[in-house]
Write an enzyme that holds these catalytic residues in place. Sequence first.
Site, PDB file in Angstrom:
ATOM      1  N   GLY A  48       0.741  -1.255   0.036  1.00  0.00           N
ATOM      2  CA  GLY A  48       0.048   0.000  -0.033  1.00  0.00           C
ATOM      3  C   GLY A  48       1.021   1.314  -0.074  1.00  0.00           C
ATOM      4  N   ASP A 109      -5.194   3.414  10.134  1.00  0.00           N
ATOM      5  CA  ASP A 109      -6.421   3.176  10.398  1.00  0.00           C
ATOM      6  C   ASP A 109      -6.670   2.886  11.865  1.00  0.00           C
ATOM      7  OD1 ASP A 109      -8.947   2.138  10.573  1.00  0.00           O
ATOM      8  OD2 ASP A 109      -8.952   0.980   8.995  1.00  0.00           O
TER       9      ASP A 109
END
Length: 182
Positions: A48, A109
């Site tokens: 990512g 997150d």
Amino acid sequence: MADLQTALANSDLVHDRATLERAIADMAARIHHDYAGSVPVYITVMHGGLPFAGQLVLELGACGQDVEFEYLHATRYRGTTSGGELTWKHRPATPLQGRRVLLVDDIVDEGHTLAAIRDWCNQQGAAEVRIAALAVKKHDRCVPGLSADYVGVEVPDRYVYGYGMDYHEQGRGLPAIYALKE
């Protein structure tokens, strides 16, 4: 398999490419200020973090900041939408003892993966470990004591993808960030 085109049709554009590029340039200026005179180990968190890390390092270079490239691949997701046990696929080969380390990832997150990676870097003797994240999700569920030192943008507490973040292993190359509609 989930369909990316269907997801895009049912998503909101959260941040377009121009917004992300401006945020990355601003981050680079702050990082250069903090690292001036040193060459940190610049660790891209795969997969990512790759698009963001590539863009950020070019902005750092434009500021005159040198870095030593490295990468790692650790995951808790393995193609799913909820995290499990941390799995290391590749650990950095560069010795971190006494070095300043900048971890570069797509999103914070809840931060479980980044907390484990940060702890590993500290166990390797890093003098300092900082985190640069393109996006930080707005909620109050983050691992205590874990936050990004450099943040590009905030994103809603929804399933987000694009610019490195995936939708069922798809869409990492989208030049914007999208959020599935609730």
